[in-house]
Design an enzyme around this catalytic site. Structure first.
Site, short mmCIF file in Angstrom:
data_model
loop_
_atom_site.label_atom_id
_atom_site.label_comp_id
_atom_site.label_asym_id
_atom_site.label_seq_id
_atom_site.Cartn_x
_atom_site.Cartn_y
_atom_site.Cartn_z
CG HIS A 42 -8.37 5.93 -3.96
ND1 HIS A 42 -8.13 7.15 -3.38
CD2 HIS A 42 -7.27 5.63 -4.70
CE1 HIS A 42 -6.94 7.59 -3.77
NE2 HIS A 42 -6.40 6.69 -4.57
CD GLU A 62 -11.59 5.92 0.58
OE1 GLU A 62 -10.98 5.14 -0.17
OE2 GLU A 62 -11.04 6.88 1.15
CB CYS A 69 -7.49 10.87 -0.91
SG CYS A 69 -8.54 10.41 -2.30
CB CYS A 103 -12.27 9.14 -1.38
SG CYS A 103 -11.48 7.93 -2.46
ZN LIG Z 1 -9.26 8.20 -2.07
#
Ligand SMILES: [Zn+2]
Length: 154
Positions: free
Chosen positions: A53, A55, A83, A86
């Site tokens: 991801h 981040e 999410c 993260c």
């Molecule tokens: Zn994430």
């Protein structure tokens, strides 16, 4: 808000790089003392890695650059609400402030489904600002998914 928008524009530019690679357009930048120290975008498909991801990659790059796992004075800008994974990484790296664009009704854990980053039961809390250029960030995502659906129909 001007400052937040300035850095969110850079996160949006990262998201657009993801889009060019047929990745879901999500981008992030990390800012320290008014300087961008890390930028990343979603690479899940490219890397075939569920945790790639924006981040998480930006946090990794910032830690590497600074030579420390503590990002205590850093601000993270991301186009979509973080999410659970993260948000966890944000707590663990002690990011000072999280600024995000679009809310994520399906996975958002910085205010929508829950709020991990301000939960006082953890040993670190981040300041959160949501909805910065949110419409633009959200449109990027909805346009992307619309174009995918069109391709599938062909
Ligand atoms: Zn994430």
């Amino acid at each position: 808000m001007e400052r937040e928008e300035k850095y969110m524009r850079l996160a949006i530019a990262e998201a657009k790089k993801a889009e060019e690679m047929q990745e879901v357009p999500i981008g992030a930048v990390i800012v320290l003392n008014d300087e961008v120290i890390a930028a990343a975008h979603n690479r899940r498909e490219t890397d075939q890695n569920a945790v790639a991801h924006a981040e998480l990659l930006a946090i990794e790059r910032a830690c590497e650059k600074l030579g420390t796992w503590r990002l205590e004075e850093a601000e993270l800008y991301v186009t979509l609400e973080p999410c659970p994974m993260c948000s966890g990484a944000i707590i663990l790296s002690r990011v000072k402030k999280v600024v995000y664009g679009a809310v994520d009704p399906k996975a958002g854990c910085a205010g929508t489904l829950m709020n991990l980053v301000t939960d006082e039961r953890f040993n670190h809390q981040s300041e959160v600002i949501s909805g910065v250029l949110g419409e633009e960030c959200g449109r990027l995502l909805s346009d992307f998914f619309r174009s995918i659906r069109k391709k599938k129909k062909r």
